[in-house]
Design a protein around this motif. Structure first.
Motif, PDB file in Angstrom:
ATOM      1  N   TYR A  24       0.882  -1.174   0.071  1.00 38.32           N
ATOM      2  CA  TYR A  24      -0.044   0.083  -0.077  1.00 38.32           C
ATOM      3  C   TYR A  24       0.709   1.152  -0.062  1.00 38.32           C
ATOM      4  CZ  TYR A  24      -4.173  -2.903   0.964  1.00 38.32           C
ATOM      5  OH  TYR A  24      -5.151  -3.761   0.786  1.00 38.32           O
ATOM      6  N   ALA A  25       1.996   1.218   0.632  1.00 43.97           N
ATOM      7  CA  ALA A  25       2.850   2.333   0.824  1.00 43.97           C
ATOM      8  C   ALA A  25       3.427   2.749  -0.529  1.00 43.97           C
ATOM      9  CB  ALA A  25       3.992   2.038   1.722  1.00 43.97           C
ATOM     10  N   GLU A  26       3.896   1.552  -1.264  1.00 42.28           N
ATOM     11  CA  GLU A  26       4.267   1.778  -2.659  1.00 42.28           C
ATOM     12  C   GLU A  26       3.392   2.343  -3.572  1.00 42.28           C
ATOM     13  OE1 GLU A  26       7.881  -1.456  -3.097  1.00 42.28           O
ATOM     14  OE2 GLU A  26       5.699  -2.350  -2.915  1.00 42.28           O
ATOM     15  N   LEU A  27       2.015   1.721  -3.474  1.00 43.75           N
ATOM     16  CA  LEU A  27       0.915   2.427  -4.395  1.00 43.75           C
ATOM     17  C   LEU A  27       0.773   3.799  -3.940  1.00 43.75           C
ATOM     18  CD1 LEU A  27      -1.604  -0.664  -4.251  1.00 43.75           C
ATOM     19  CD2 LEU A  27      -0.112   0.146  -6.201  1.00 43.75           C
ATOM     20  N   ASP A  28       0.777   4.127  -2.795  1.00 40.17           N
ATOM     21  CA  ASP A  28       0.482   5.508  -2.436  1.00 40.17           C
ATOM     22  C   ASP A  28       1.558   6.340  -2.819  1.00 40.17           C
ATOM     23  OD1 ASP A  28      -1.144   7.635  -0.598  1.00 40.17           O
ATOM     24  OD2 ASP A  28       0.966   7.419   0.781  1.00 40.17           O
ATOM     25  N   ARG A  29       2.751   6.277  -2.830  1.00 42.43           N
ATOM     26  CA  ARG A  29       3.825   6.959  -3.112  1.00 42.43           C
ATOM     27  C   ARG A  29       3.844   7.411  -4.559  1.00 42.43           C
ATOM     28  NH1 ARG A  29       4.962  10.880  -1.239  1.00 42.43           N
ATOM     29  NH2 ARG A  29       7.000  10.867  -2.354  1.00 42.43           N
ATOM     30  N   TRP A  30       3.665   6.095  -5.307  1.00 44.52           N
ATOM     31  CA  TRP A  30       3.504   6.138  -6.860  1.00 44.52           C
ATOM     32  C   TRP A  30       2.322   7.026  -7.112  1.00 44.52           C
ATOM     33  CZ3 TRP A  30      -0.553   4.717  -9.861  1.00 44.52           C
ATOM     34  CH2 TRP A  30      -0.324   4.692 -11.315  1.00 44.52           C
ATOM     35  N   SER A  31       1.256   6.789  -6.409  1.00 47.24           N
ATOM     36  CA  SER A  31       0.191   7.910  -6.847  1.00 47.24           C
ATOM     37  C   SER A  31       0.570   9.286  -6.562  1.00 47.24           C
ATOM     38  CB  SER A  31      -1.050   7.463  -5.818  1.00 47.24           C
ATOM     39  OG  SER A  31      -2.330   8.287  -6.105  1.00 47.24           O
ATOM     40  N   ALA A  32       1.094   9.651  -5.434  1.00 44.52           N
ATOM     41  CA  ALA A  32       1.495  11.047  -5.070  1.00 44.52           C
ATOM     42  C   ALA A  32       2.248  11.514  -6.158  1.00 44.52           C
ATOM     43  CB  ALA A  32       1.968  11.130  -3.654  1.00 44.52           C
ATOM     44  N   LEU A  33       3.515  10.683  -6.199  1.00 42.26           N
ATOM     45  CA  LEU A  33       4.513  11.207  -7.300  1.00 42.26           C
ATOM     46  C   LEU A  33       4.312  11.351  -8.822  1.00 42.26           C
ATOM     47  CD1 LEU A  33       7.619   9.117  -5.842  1.00 42.26           C
ATOM     48  CD2 LEU A  33       7.196  11.617  -5.841  1.00 42.26           C
ATOM     49  N   THR A  34       3.109  10.284  -9.342  1.00 41.41           N
ATOM     50  CA  THR A  34       2.774  10.523 -10.701  1.00 41.41           C
ATOM     51  C   THR A  34       1.499  11.415 -10.857  1.00 41.41           C
ATOM     52  OG1 THR A  34       1.302   8.674 -10.452  1.00 41.41           O
ATOM     53  CG2 THR A  34       3.783   8.199 -11.158  1.00 41.41           C
ATOM     54  N   GLY A  35       0.885  11.879  -9.683  1.00 38.73           N
ATOM     55  CA  GLY A  35      -0.137  12.411  -9.718  1.00 38.73           C
ATOM     56  C   GLY A  35      -1.494  11.908 -10.259  1.00 38.73           C
ATOM     57  N   THR A  36      -1.561  10.392  -9.888  1.00 41.90           N
ATOM     58  CA  THR A  36      -2.465   9.442 -10.351  1.00 41.90           C
ATOM     59  C   THR A  36      -3.267   9.369  -8.813  1.00 41.90           C
ATOM     60  OG1 THR A  36      -0.959   8.575 -11.974  1.00 41.90           O
ATOM     61  CG2 THR A  36      -3.271   7.326 -11.323  1.00 41.90           C
ATOM     62  N   ALA A  37      -4.619   9.879  -9.262  1.00 41.79           N
ATOM     63  CA  ALA A  37      -5.691   9.624  -8.074  1.00 41.79           C
ATOM     64  C   ALA A  37      -6.181   8.067  -8.183  1.00 41.79           C
ATOM     65  CB  ALA A  37      -6.597  10.749  -8.022  1.00 41.79           C
ATOM     66  N   LEU A  38      -5.898   7.427  -7.091  1.00 45.24           N
ATOM     67  CA  LEU A  38      -6.449   5.939  -7.362  1.00 45.24           C
ATOM     68  C   LEU A  38      -7.608   5.839  -6.454  1.00 45.24           C
ATOM     69  CD1 LEU A  38      -3.152   3.992  -6.780  1.00 45.24           C
ATOM     70  CD2 LEU A  38      -4.544   4.171  -9.026  1.00 45.24           C
ATOM     71  N   LEU A  39      -8.858   5.241  -6.922  1.00 43.89           N
ATOM     72  CA  LEU A  39      -9.856   5.002  -6.239  1.00 43.89           C
ATOM     73  C   LEU A  39      -9.612   3.752  -5.295  1.00 43.89           C
ATOM     74  CD1 LEU A  39     -12.485   5.454  -8.950  1.00 43.89           C
ATOM     75  CD2 LEU A  39     -11.879   7.123  -7.232  1.00 43.89           C
ATOM     76  N   ARG A  40     -10.530   3.540  -4.482  1.00 44.17           N
ATOM     77  CA  ARG A  40     -10.204   2.312  -3.500  1.00 44.17           C
ATOM     78  C   ARG A  40     -10.401   1.043  -4.488  1.00 44.17           C
ATOM     79  NH1 ARG A  40     -14.826   1.881   0.777  1.00 44.17           N
ATOM     80  NH2 ARG A  40     -14.941   3.820  -0.419  1.00 44.17           N
ATOM     81  N   GLU A  41     -11.318   1.102  -5.415  1.00 41.93           N
ATOM     82  CA  GLU A  41     -11.419  -0.108  -6.221  1.00 41.93           C
ATOM     83  C   GLU A  41     -10.334  -0.361  -7.114  1.00 41.93           C
ATOM     84  OE1 GLU A  41     -15.245   1.539  -4.997  1.00 41.93           O
ATOM     85  OE2 GLU A  41     -13.616   2.579  -5.881  1.00 41.93           O
ATOM     86  N   GLU A  42      -9.672   0.594  -7.674  1.00 47.32           N
ATOM     87  CA  GLU A  42      -8.453   0.657  -8.360  1.00 47.32           C
ATOM     88  C   GLU A  42      -7.394  -0.053  -7.531  1.00 47.32           C
ATOM     89  OE1 GLU A  42      -9.414   4.027 -11.778  1.00 47.32           O
ATOM     90  OE2 GLU A  42      -8.479   4.573  -9.681  1.00 47.32           O
ATOM     91  N   VAL A  43      -6.982   0.476  -6.455  1.00 51.68           N
ATOM     92  CA  VAL A  43      -6.164  -0.105  -5.551  1.00 51.68           C
ATOM     93  C   VAL A  43      -6.467  -1.612  -5.419  1.00 51.68           C
ATOM     94  CG1 VAL A  43      -5.266  -0.291  -3.214  1.00 51.68           C
ATOM     95  CG2 VAL A  43      -5.686   1.971  -4.226  1.00 51.68           C
ATOM     96  N   GLY A  44      -7.550  -2.056  -5.161  1.00 54.96           N
ATOM     97  CA  GLY A  44      -8.065  -3.438  -4.909  1.00 54.96           C
ATOM     98  C   GLY A  44      -7.583  -4.191  -6.241  1.00 54.96           C
ATOM     99  N   LEU A  45      -8.040  -3.623  -7.484  1.00 58.10           N
ATOM    100  CA  LEU A  45      -7.494  -4.338  -8.682  1.00 58.10           C
ATOM    101  C   LEU A  45      -6.031  -4.352  -8.895  1.00 58.10           C
ATOM    102  CD1 LEU A  45     -10.300  -2.880 -10.971  1.00 58.10           C
ATOM    103  CD2 LEU A  45      -9.937  -5.163 -10.224  1.00 58.10           C
ATOM    104  N   LEU A  46      -5.551  -3.411  -8.817  1.00 58.52           N
ATOM    105  CA  LEU A  46      -4.031  -3.360  -8.738  1.00 58.52           C
ATOM    106  C   LEU A  46      -3.267  -4.595  -7.981  1.00 58.52           C
ATOM    107  CD1 LEU A  46      -3.106   0.262  -8.951  1.00 58.52           C
ATOM    108  CD2 LEU A  46      -2.724  -1.240 -10.825  1.00 58.52           C
ATOM    109  N   LEU A  47      -3.740  -4.852  -6.758  1.00 56.97           N
ATOM    110  CA  LEU A  47      -3.369  -5.586  -5.826  1.00 56.97           C
ATOM    111  C   LEU A  47      -3.602  -7.235  -6.081  1.00 56.97           C
ATOM    112  CD1 LEU A  47      -3.784  -3.950  -2.339  1.00 56.97           C
ATOM    113  CD2 LEU A  47      -1.718  -4.296  -3.703  1.00 56.97           C
TER     114      LEU A  47
END
Length: 72
Positions: A24-47
């Protein structure tokens, strides 16, 4: 989504046992650094994609052979 996964996959951590699961930390940092706002469902799908990817890698790896017993 698929492109996001491969972007994250290129930066994943590797250990002695091979690639490590995305966190989750890597997803959070990636999201912040790239400016990509991830929805909860998208996080689940990526995992879920990550779990399937790691399972497929595990299926492709040769299974360790059992150690032969030593005779004395």
């Amino acid at each position: 989504m698929w492109g996001w996964f491969w972007d994250l996959n290129r930066r994943r951590q590797h250990g002695l046992a091979g690639p490590q699961p995305l966190t989750y930390a890597e997803l959070d940092r990636w999201s912040a650094l790239t400016g990509t706002a991830l929805l909860r469902e998208e996080v689940g799908l990526l995992l879920e994609l990550d779990d399937a990817f790691l399972a497929a890698l595990g299926d492709e790896r040769p299974k360790p052979k059992p150690k032969a017993e030593k005779f004395r």
